[in-house]
Design a protein around this motif. Sequence first.
Motif, PDB file in Angstrom:
ATOM      1  N   GLN A  86      15.809   5.719   7.732  1.00  0.00           N
ATOM      2  CA  GLN A  86      16.253   4.632   7.758  1.00  0.00           C
ATOM      3  C   GLN A  86      17.589   4.191   7.142  1.00  0.00           C
ATOM      4  N   THR A  87      17.005   4.502   6.015  1.00  0.00           N
ATOM      5  CA  THR A  87      18.102   4.266   4.816  1.00  0.00           C
ATOM      6  C   THR A  87      18.864   5.360   5.067  1.00  0.00           C
ATOM      7  N   VAL A  88      18.617   6.672   5.044  1.00  0.00           N
ATOM      8  CA  VAL A  88      19.649   7.407   4.420  1.00  0.00           C
ATOM      9  C   VAL A  88      20.011   6.994   5.615  1.00  0.00           C
ATOM     10  N   SER A 124       0.813  -1.452   0.228  1.00  0.00           N
ATOM     11  CA  SER A 124      -0.208  -0.227  -0.042  1.00  0.00           C
ATOM     12  C   SER A 124       0.717   1.484  -0.026  1.00  0.00           C
ATOM     13  N   ALA A 125       1.581   1.473   0.777  1.00  0.00           N
ATOM     14  CA  ALA A 125       3.039   2.082   0.892  1.00  0.00           C
ATOM     15  C   ALA A 125       3.561   2.459  -0.444  1.00  0.00           C
ATOM     16  N   TRP A 126       3.877   1.242  -0.740  1.00  0.00           N
ATOM     17  CA  TRP A 126       4.477   1.380  -1.838  1.00  0.00           C
ATOM     18  C   TRP A 126       3.516   2.162  -3.862  1.00  0.00           C
ATOM     19  N   HIS A 127       2.318   1.769  -3.264  1.00  0.00           N
ATOM     20  CA  HIS A 127       1.579   2.483  -4.901  1.00  0.00           C
ATOM     21  C   HIS A 127       0.765   3.498  -4.423  1.00  0.00           C
ATOM     22  N   LEU A 128       1.138   4.152  -3.130  1.00  0.00           N
ATOM     23  CA  LEU A 128       0.871   5.332  -3.186  1.00  0.00           C
ATOM     24  C   LEU A 128       2.194   6.198  -3.425  1.00  0.00           C
ATOM     25  N   LYS A 185       2.157   7.690   7.155  1.00  0.00           N
ATOM     26  CA  LYS A 185       1.327   6.304   8.061  1.00  0.00           C
ATOM     27  C   LYS A 185       1.549   5.452   7.889  1.00  0.00           C
ATOM     28  N   TYR A 186       1.880   5.336   6.560  1.00  0.00           N
ATOM     29  CA  TYR A 186       2.247   3.896   5.600  1.00  0.00           C
ATOM     30  C   TYR A 186       3.490   3.132   6.289  1.00  0.00           C
ATOM     31  N   GLY A 187       4.106   5.134   7.014  1.00  0.00           N
ATOM     32  CA  GLY A 187       5.846   3.668   7.165  1.00  0.00           C
ATOM     33  C   GLY A 187       6.742   4.072   6.344  1.00  0.00           C
ATOM     34  N   LEU A 188       6.286   4.663   5.057  1.00  0.00           N
ATOM     35  CA  LEU A 188       7.469   5.129   3.446  1.00  0.00           C
ATOM     36  C   LEU A 188       8.910   6.017   4.902  1.00  0.00           C
ATOM     37  N   LEU A 236      -2.030  17.046  -2.163  1.00  0.00           N
ATOM     38  CA  LEU A 236      -0.227  17.200  -1.299  1.00  0.00           C
ATOM     39  C   LEU A 236      -0.468  16.973   0.045  1.00  0.00           C
ATOM     40  N   ILE A 237      -0.677  17.664   0.925  1.00  0.00           N
ATOM     41  CA  ILE A 237      -0.499  16.970   2.124  1.00  0.00           C
ATOM     42  C   ILE A 237      -1.200  15.819   2.424  1.00  0.00           C
ATOM     43  N   ALA A 238      -3.356  15.134   1.655  1.00  0.00           N
ATOM     44  CA  ALA A 238      -3.079  14.141   2.047  1.00  0.00           C
ATOM     45  C   ALA A 238      -1.676  12.940   1.265  1.00  0.00           C
ATOM     46  N   MET A 239      -1.500  13.186   0.715  1.00  0.00           N
ATOM     47  CA  MET A 239      -1.182  11.832   0.326  1.00  0.00           C
ATOM     48  C   MET A 239       0.368  12.135   0.521  1.00  0.00           C
ATOM     49  N   ALA A 240       1.094  12.800   1.773  1.00  0.00           N
ATOM     50  CA  ALA A 240       2.081  12.971   1.753  1.00  0.00           C
ATOM     51  C   ALA A 240       1.912  12.906   3.268  1.00  0.00           C
ATOM     52  N   GLY A 241       0.442  13.292   4.516  1.00  0.00           N
ATOM     53  CA  GLY A 241       0.117  12.515   5.251  1.00  0.00           C
ATOM     54  C   GLY A 241       0.151  10.961   5.424  1.00  0.00           C
ATOM     55  N   TYR A 242      -0.639  10.540   4.269  1.00  0.00           N
ATOM     56  CA  TYR A 242      -0.523   8.480   4.107  1.00  0.00           C
ATOM     57  C   TYR A 242       0.813   8.013   3.919  1.00  0.00           C
ATOM     58  N   LEU A 243       1.782   8.026   3.433  1.00  0.00           N
ATOM     59  CA  LEU A 243       2.794   8.382   2.901  1.00  0.00           C
ATOM     60  C   LEU A 243       3.933   7.717   4.465  1.00  0.00           C
TER      61      LEU A 243
END
Length: 568
Positions: A444-446, A128-132, A435-438, A426-433
């Motif tokens: 953590q990767t960086v 879900s995070a990747w598709h978003l 929430k989905y942990g992306l 943009l606020i909605a999509m960024a917020g759920y990214l």
Amino acid sequence: MAAAAALLHSSAVGGAPRPSSAKPKPKILPPPSLLVTRFSPSPLAAAAISSRISQLGSALVADLHRPLPRQRRGGQIRASTSSAAAAPPPPLPAEPKWEGADLKSLAFSVATGLLVWLIPPPQGVTSSAWHLLSIFLATIVGIITQPLPLGAVALMGLGAAVLTRTLSFAAAFSAFGDPIPWLIALAFFFAKGFIKTGLGNRVAYQFVALFGKTSLGLGYSLVFSEALLAPAIPSVSARAGGIFLPLVKALCLACNSKVGDGTERRLGAWLMLTCFQTSVVSSAMFLTAMAANPLSVNLATGSTGLAIGWTDWAVAAVVPGLVSLLVVPLLLYVIYPPTVKSSPDAPRLAREKLDKMGPMSKNEWIMTGTLIVTVGLWIFGSAIKVDAVTAAILGLSVLLTTGVVTWKECLGEAVAWDTLTWFAALIAMAGYLNKYGLIAWFSQTVVKVVGGLGLSWQASFGILVMLYFYSHYFFASGAAHIGAMFTAFLSVATALGTPPLFGALVLAFLSNLMGGLTHYGIGSAPVFYGAGYVPLSTWWGYGFLMSIVNLVIWLGVGGFWWKLLGLW
């Protein structure tokens, strides 16, 4: 036919002509029936008449079948038939102009999303995070390339998220209840009243009348008058294009500095470049000075949980901002000087404009009082528990009630509603990214990469700042850049030890200053560059130089100021 028969009869019977000296009597031809009765030619004459009529008929038929003559040079041949027959055929109706999307740009943005969608998600990232993320990146690419207006692109992105069931309808449109997009829309309505009443022009002319005798003084008068208006007008495009560009052009023409005749460097080139480079500074000084600033605040709150108020922003930005407003015009005056050092006509022109405007109108007084009250509530409203959106609604209510701004004019502010749409998306999509942990996974990767370098948080934050700032060469919108990178870079900086409020404010300030790099990086760039006084190579060259100057001022002088404020 009666006239032709009479003429033929005269020829056949050989009637002698009258003497030229005798005055001819007018002939009255009898009706055809009487003419036929009275006219009885001989057989020989009848044969001649028949032959003559046959010749005339043949000639008439030939004329009807003969093609019309062409126009000759040096003369004209008139056709015996109607002129309409010689007219060219009417032109075919023009094909209707395509008013849809730029299909190439749209295909590119869709292809970007599909490509990311088809890549298997990395370990630690949910589908879900990747598709978003794929939909979010496609939307960002669409905002950059703009196959459609920003609001339309963002709405299509939300539609794709709902269609693919990546987000529910309530989740996709949840940010339309967020106060930040509405604050910006309300601020646009304030800007409408500010420009409509003429109060903005009055303020600018007053500064020019007081400080515009020299070219440098003229530049500073424009710079500080624009900075004074910045808190009340959230659109740098509106300030630059609606108020200051017409004034700057008028002042350049008054000093005989025109485009295309070699006089650009008299005053216009320096003045255009100065006003543009300082517009990004004034936009960085106030939360309500640029449309995307509240987006930075919202993303910072979602990432760190810290709320940044209007006063917090202004206090942190005032010292480095004032230093930049003083240094940038002077430095450009030295390295890119105008050939005209004095401008005695500028104060006179400004005073003439002020005299023509006359005393302040009733609407200007209402606008002034409303702005003072509204900005005062933005500054001190927290003490009486009045938030920024409520203060803006109160101020707009005054303007609507008094007729300074009408609701029809508010509905006609397309930019305000467009901004509300793409901000909320943009606020909605960024917020759920988030929430989905992306965002957490990316941080953590960086952190592993940058943290593995063994640098202090200051050095690590410096690397992140440079990457964030100069990647703006690839963006034509500050909002797109903020939406794509702000949360991730702030999360990484915080994970590496950067104080959250310090990191959020620095990235928010730089989100404005990086607009000075190119002629498309911020709303004021195409306005001033489009005036034509500065070549593109010069624009980019001095844009890069001024970026270094601003980074030194804001990270150097600003760093000491922020240390005093206890931000780090």
